[in-house]
Design an enzyme around this catalytic site. Sequence first.
Site, PDB file in Angstrom:
ATOM      1  N   HIS A 138      76.300 -23.262 -17.411  1.00  0.00           N
ATOM      2  CA  HIS A 138      74.867 -23.315 -17.107  1.00  0.00           C
ATOM      3  C   HIS A 138      74.062 -24.332 -17.903  1.00  0.00           C
ATOM      4  O   HIS A 138      72.849 -24.229 -18.013  1.00  0.00           O
ATOM      5  CB  HIS A 138      74.235 -21.931 -17.280  1.00  0.00           C
ATOM      6  CG  HIS A 138      74.917 -20.875 -16.476  1.00  0.00           C
ATOM      7  ND1 HIS A 138      74.747 -19.528 -16.707  1.00  0.00           N
ATOM      8  CD2 HIS A 138      75.811 -20.954 -15.451  1.00  0.00           C
ATOM      9  CE1 HIS A 138      75.481 -18.834 -15.857  1.00  0.00           C
ATOM     10  NE2 HIS A 138      76.138 -19.694 -15.083  1.00  0.00           N
TER      11      HIS A 138
ATOM     12  N   TYR B 169      74.349 -24.956 -21.203  1.00  0.00           N
ATOM     13  CA  TYR B 169      74.185 -24.627 -22.615  1.00  0.00           C
ATOM     14  C   TYR B 169      75.217 -25.411 -23.441  1.00  0.00           C
ATOM     15  O   TYR B 169      75.962 -26.215 -22.909  1.00  0.00           O
ATOM     16  CB  TYR B 169      74.261 -23.117 -22.815  1.00  0.00           C
ATOM     17  CG  TYR B 169      73.154 -22.399 -22.059  1.00  0.00           C
ATOM     18  CD1 TYR B 169      71.817 -22.659 -22.352  1.00  0.00           C
ATOM     19  CD2 TYR B 169      73.427 -21.515 -21.019  1.00  0.00           C
ATOM     20  CE1 TYR B 169      70.793 -22.037 -21.654  1.00  0.00           C
ATOM     21  CE2 TYR B 169      72.405 -20.890 -20.321  1.00  0.00           C
ATOM     22  CZ  TYR B 169      71.094 -21.159 -20.639  1.00  0.00           C
ATOM     23  OH  TYR B 169      70.073 -20.557 -19.932  1.00  0.00           O
TER      24      TYR B 169
ATOM     25  N   HIS C 196      80.022 -18.479 -24.012  1.00  0.00           N
ATOM     26  CA  HIS C 196      79.181 -19.014 -22.937  1.00  0.00           C
ATOM     27  C   HIS C 196      79.382 -20.526 -22.864  1.00  0.00           C
ATOM     28  O   HIS C 196      78.817 -21.277 -23.643  1.00  0.00           O
ATOM     29  CB  HIS C 196      77.714 -18.675 -23.193  1.00  0.00           C
ATOM     30  CG  HIS C 196      76.863 -18.758 -21.956  1.00  0.00           C
ATOM     31  ND1 HIS C 196      77.181 -19.546 -20.879  1.00  0.00           N
ATOM     32  CD2 HIS C 196      75.691 -18.139 -21.638  1.00  0.00           C
ATOM     33  CE1 HIS C 196      76.257 -19.413 -19.944  1.00  0.00           C
ATOM     34  NE2 HIS C 196      75.349 -18.563 -20.377  1.00  0.00           N
TER      35      HIS C 196
END
Length: 364
Positions: free
Chosen positions: A165, A167, A162
Site C-alpha cells: 500500500h 508504506y 506490512h
Amino acid sequence: MARLDEPFTVGGLTLPNRIVMAPMTRTASPGGVPGPDVAEYYARRAAHRVGLIITEGTYIGHPAAPAYDGVPDFHGEQALAGWARVLRRVHEEGGRIIPQLWHTGAARTATDPPAEGPSGIGLDGAPAGRAMTRKDIEATVEAFAVAAAHAARLGFDGVELHGAHGYLIDDFLWTGTNRRTDRYGGDPTSRARFGAEVVRAVRAAVGPRFPVFFRFSQWKLGEYGARTATSPDELRLLLEPLAAAGVDVFHASTRRYWLPEFEDSDSTLNLAGWIRKLTGRPTVAVGSVGMDRQYGEGDFSQGFTGPSGVTGIDELVARLDRDEFDLVAVGRSLLANPDWAALALRGELDRAVPYDPSVLRTLA
C-alpha cells in the site's frame, strides 16, 4: 464450505479454519495504547470462529514510523500492556492473533522528524521527506526485529510485516518511490533487499517456528493503478528474496479477489494465486469478500463511503478448493458482522447484514 472449515498449519501454529480477519486501521487507541474496547472488539470476532486475527497496523519503535493519530504502538510499556490484554482476551475466546508491524514511510506528512523512504519521493512522485542512509536502514531493520521479539515474548501467534500500500517496505519494492542507484535500488532483486533484510532480522529475533506473514500489494494509497510488478517474472524476482529470507505466508492485498492479476496472461489467477504458484509459499487472498460485486466494481473509495449488499462466496470457495490460495481474509464484512465467520462456516450468509460505513465510527 468444507474446505473453508479445514485446519491450516504453518510453523508452530495451527488454525482451526481458513478464515482470517484482515488488518483494518481503526484509530481507536488514544496515545498509541489499545484499551479494553480494542480487546473486546477483537475477542468478539474470535468468539465467532475467525480462524486468525491480523491486527490493525501497529507502529514499530522508530521516530518516523507514525503517520496517523490513534493508531496503536507496538513498543513502550503501556502499549505492550494493552496488547497483552488484547492477546489474553482473544486466547480466552479460543482465537489466534498476530500483530501487523508497520512503518508508514512516504505516507508520513509530519516534518519533525520528516518522512523517510528509499529516495525521498512521495507516492505521487513529488519530493517528500528524505532518502534513508545506510545507518537509517539499519536502525529501521532493528526496530522491526525488536517489535517482532515483543510479539513472541508476549505470546502472540506470529507476526505480519506490512509490505504493501505504499508504506515503507513497499516504497523500496516499487520503482515509483525507489530511484536508488545503490544495492537497494534498480532491478527487482535489489529493490527487494531492504524487505529481505527486515524479514531476515525478524526471523532471527523470533526463531524458526514462529510464523512470519508478509503483506504485499500492487496498489498504493491513492494510487490504485500502480503496479509493483508488471509481469509474473518480475513478481517472482521481487518475492523470491523475501521467501528465502524467511516469509512463511504471503498476504496478497487486492481490492477485488475475483479479478485476474495479469490481464495479458491466459491465467485467471488472482494475486494470491500467482504468488503461491511462483514462490511455493502459502497465501492469503482478500478483496471485497462477501460484498456485492457490482458495488465492488466501482471506485474503491466508495467502499468506505457507501453501503453494500451481501453476496455469497461460492466462487471464492471454488478457488480455495482448486488450491489457488490457502487462507481467506475478510475485512468490511467482519466489521458489519462480528459473527460473519460462524455464518459462513454454517452456510448461513443470507443472515448477514449489509456493510454500512456507519460501523467505522465504533468498535462494535
